[in-house]
Design a protein around this motif. Structure first.
Motif, PDB file in Angstrom:
ATOM      1  N   VAL A  34      60.163  69.034  25.228  1.00  0.00           N
ATOM      2  CA  VAL A  34      61.491  69.054  25.841  1.00  0.00           C
ATOM      3  C   VAL A  34      61.376  69.125  27.364  1.00  0.00           C
ATOM      4  N   ASP A  35      60.387  69.842  27.865  1.00  0.00           N
ATOM      5  CA  ASP A  35      60.209  69.970  29.311  1.00  0.00           C
ATOM      6  C   ASP A  35      59.625  68.698  29.918  1.00  0.00           C
ATOM      7  N   ARG A  36      58.664  68.100  29.232  1.00  0.00           N
ATOM      8  CA  ARG A  36      58.096  66.831  29.719  1.00  0.00           C
ATOM      9  C   ARG A  36      59.167  65.747  29.749  1.00  0.00           C
ATOM     10  N   THR A  37      59.892  65.641  28.641  1.00  0.00           N
ATOM     11  CA  THR A  37      60.934  64.613  28.548  1.00  0.00           C
ATOM     12  C   THR A  37      61.992  64.817  29.618  1.00  0.00           C
ATOM     13  N   PHE A  38      62.397  66.051  29.802  1.00  0.00           N
ATOM     14  CA  PHE A  38      63.407  66.330  30.821  1.00  0.00           C
ATOM     15  C   PHE A  38      62.938  65.877  32.195  1.00  0.00           C
ATOM     16  N   MET A  39      61.743  66.297  32.596  1.00  0.00           N
ATOM     17  CA  MET A  39      61.267  65.954  33.941  1.00  0.00           C
ATOM     18  C   MET A  39      61.164  64.443  34.123  1.00  0.00           C
ATOM     19  N   GLU A  40      60.713  63.738  33.097  1.00  0.00           N
ATOM     20  CA  GLU A  40      60.572  62.288  33.200  1.00  0.00           C
ATOM     21  C   GLU A  40      61.931  61.606  33.294  1.00  0.00           C
ATOM     22  N   GLN A  41      62.863  62.000  32.413  1.00  0.00           N
ATOM     23  CA  GLN A  41      64.187  61.377  32.438  1.00  0.00           C
ATOM     24  C   GLN A  41      64.970  61.761  33.691  1.00  0.00           C
ATOM     25  N   ALA A  42      64.845  63.000  34.118  1.00  0.00           N
ATOM     26  CA  ALA A  42      65.539  63.432  35.334  1.00  0.00           C
ATOM     27  C   ALA A  42      65.015  62.660  36.546  1.00  0.00           C
ATOM     28  N   ALA A  43      63.711  62.416  36.574  1.00  0.00           N
ATOM     29  CA  ALA A  43      63.138  61.640  37.683  1.00  0.00           C
ATOM     30  C   ALA A  43      63.679  60.213  37.677  1.00  0.00           C
ATOM     31  N   GLU A  44      63.681  59.569  36.513  1.00  0.00           N
ATOM     32  CA  GLU A  44      64.210  58.203  36.431  1.00  0.00           C
ATOM     33  C   GLU A  44      65.683  58.161  36.824  1.00  0.00           C
ATOM     34  N   ASN A  45      66.451  59.131  36.328  1.00  0.00           N
ATOM     35  CA  ASN A  45      67.875  59.179  36.663  1.00  0.00           C
ATOM     36  C   ASN A  45      68.085  59.356  38.164  1.00  0.00           C
ATOM     37  N   VAL A  79      67.043  66.492  45.384  1.00  0.00           N
ATOM     38  CA  VAL A  79      66.698  67.017  44.054  1.00  0.00           C
ATOM     39  C   VAL A  79      65.409  66.366  43.556  1.00  0.00           C
ATOM     40  N   GLY A  80      65.239  65.087  43.844  1.00  0.00           N
ATOM     41  CA  GLY A  80      64.017  64.390  43.441  1.00  0.00           C
ATOM     42  C   GLY A  80      62.780  64.980  44.089  1.00  0.00           C
ATOM     43  N   GLU A  81      62.896  65.364  45.348  1.00  0.00           N
ATOM     44  CA  GLU A  81      61.764  66.006  46.030  1.00  0.00           C
ATOM     45  C   GLU A  81      61.436  67.345  45.387  1.00  0.00           C
ATOM     46  N   GLU A  82      62.475  68.093  45.045  1.00  0.00           N
ATOM     47  CA  GLU A  82      62.267  69.373  44.373  1.00  0.00           C
ATOM     48  C   GLU A  82      61.621  69.166  42.994  1.00  0.00           C
ATOM     49  N   LEU A  83      62.070  68.143  42.277  1.00  0.00           N
ATOM     50  CA  LEU A  83      61.504  67.851  40.962  1.00  0.00           C
ATOM     51  C   LEU A  83      60.040  67.426  41.070  1.00  0.00           C
ATOM     52  N   ARG A  84      59.712  66.629  42.079  1.00  0.00           N
ATOM     53  CA  ARG A  84      58.305  66.225  42.283  1.00  0.00           C
ATOM     54  C   ARG A  84      57.429  67.448  42.542  1.00  0.00           C
ATOM     55  N   THR A  85      57.925  68.384  43.328  1.00  0.00           N
ATOM     56  CA  THR A  85      57.174  69.609  43.600  1.00  0.00           C
ATOM     57  C   THR A  85      56.972  70.414  42.320  1.00  0.00           C
ATOM     58  N   LEU A  86      58.027  70.536  41.526  1.00  0.00           N
ATOM     59  CA  LEU A  86      57.939  71.254  40.259  1.00  0.00           C
ATOM     60  C   LEU A  86      56.941  70.574  39.318  1.00  0.00           C
ATOM     61  N   ALA A  87      57.045  69.264  39.190  1.00  0.00           N
ATOM     62  CA  ALA A  87      56.143  68.523  38.298  1.00  0.00           C
ATOM     63  C   ALA A  87      54.699  68.655  38.758  1.00  0.00           C
ATOM     64  N   ALA A  88      54.472  68.600  40.059  1.00  0.00           N
ATOM     65  CA  ALA A  88      53.102  68.754  40.579  1.00  0.00           C
ATOM     66  C   ALA A  88      52.567  70.143  40.251  1.00  0.00           C
ATOM     67  N   ALA A  89      53.407  71.153  40.372  1.00  0.00           N
ATOM     68  CA  ALA A  89      52.978  72.515  40.047  1.00  0.00           C
ATOM     69  C   ALA A  89      52.642  72.645  38.559  1.00  0.00           C
ATOM     70  N   LYS A  90      53.310  71.844  37.748  1.00  0.00           N
ATOM     71  CA  LYS A  90      53.060  71.857  36.299  1.00  0.00           C
ATOM     72  C   LYS A  90      51.971  70.855  35.907  1.00  0.00           C
ATOM     73  N   GLN A  91      51.397  70.191  36.901  1.00  0.00           N
ATOM     74  CA  GLN A  91      50.353  69.184  36.688  1.00  0.00           C
ATOM     75  C   GLN A  91      50.824  68.100  35.720  1.00  0.00           C
ATOM     76  N   HIS A  92      52.018  67.615  35.980  1.00  0.00           N
ATOM     77  CA  HIS A  92      52.623  66.582  35.138  1.00  0.00           C
ATOM     78  C   HIS A  92      53.147  65.459  36.029  1.00  0.00           C
ATOM     79  N   ASP A  93      52.701  64.258  35.774  1.00  0.00           N
ATOM     80  CA  ASP A  93      53.168  63.106  36.537  1.00  0.00           C
ATOM     81  C   ASP A  93      54.538  62.683  36.025  1.00  0.00           C
ATOM     82  N   ILE A  94      55.415  62.358  36.962  1.00  0.00           N
ATOM     83  CA  ILE A  94      56.748  61.883  36.601  1.00  0.00           C
ATOM     84  C   ILE A  94      56.933  60.477  37.169  1.00  0.00           C
TER      85      ILE A  94
END
Length: 181
Positions: A34-45, A79-94
């Motif tokens: 659910v967290d991976r999917t959210f970050m990916e879809q939120a980034a695309e959106n 918001v996208g910049e904040e999401l990129r920072t969050l994803a990087a901290a989680k070691q997840h590419d978006i």
């Protein structure tokens, strides 16, 4: 003997097929789906909102539509910049761009002109895109396993609701204005 020689090649071809057909994004296996999917879809959106907003800045006729588009570019970029920072901290590419479907939707409105563009942009990227994004954020707020991802969704959900309300109000105004049919 020939049959045995084919096995390594078949295995290699199968491995290459699997690796080339899979997702291009690195997935952190410790994150819940659910967290991976959210970050990916939120980034695309977010990328779709920025891209369509930039298009509207050049094509929209109504100054209020251009102002709304600028707000979308500014807010979704932040918001996208904040999401990129969050994803990087989680070691997840978006994703770094909108989905193929979102690009296609933008191409459809890109060919429009006059007030038709303004109305379609507000409907598609203002109203419908935010109506689709809000349930994604709500679901993440309820079901996220990661407290930081949950906090991100909770923090940005009110702004998405505000974007939807602003888009609906502006769309009603533009639809009722001159050139409306």
């Amino acid at each position: 003997m020939k049959h045995q020689a084919r096995r390594p090649l078949t295995a290699l071809a199968f491995t290459l097929l699997l690796s080339s057909g899979g997702a291009t994004l690195a997935q952190n296996p410790t994150l819940a789906p659910v967290d991976r999917t959210f970050m990916e879809q939120a980034a695309e959106n977010g990328h779709a909102g920025v891209s369509a907003g930039r298009l509207a800045l050049t094509k929209a006729r109504d100054p209020k539509v251009r102002a709304f588009a600028q707000r979308m570019v500014d807010d979704h970029t932040r918001v996208g910049e904040e999401l990129r920072t969050l994803a990087a901290a989680k070691q997840h590419d978006i994703p770094t761009e909108p989905s193929t479907r979102q690009k296609g939707q933008e191409m459809v409105i890109a060919v429009l002109s006059d007030e038709t563009f303004d109305r379609r942009y507000l409907h598609q990227m203002g109203v419908e895109a935010h109506k689709a994004a809000i349930p994604l954020y709500e679901k993440t707020e309820r079901e996220s396993r990661d407290p930081e991802v949950k906090a991100f969704a909770s923090r940005h959900l009110p702004a998405l609701r505000g974007h939807l309300q602003a888009a609906q109000a502006l769309k009603a105004e533009v639809d009722a204005g001159p050139g409306a049919r």
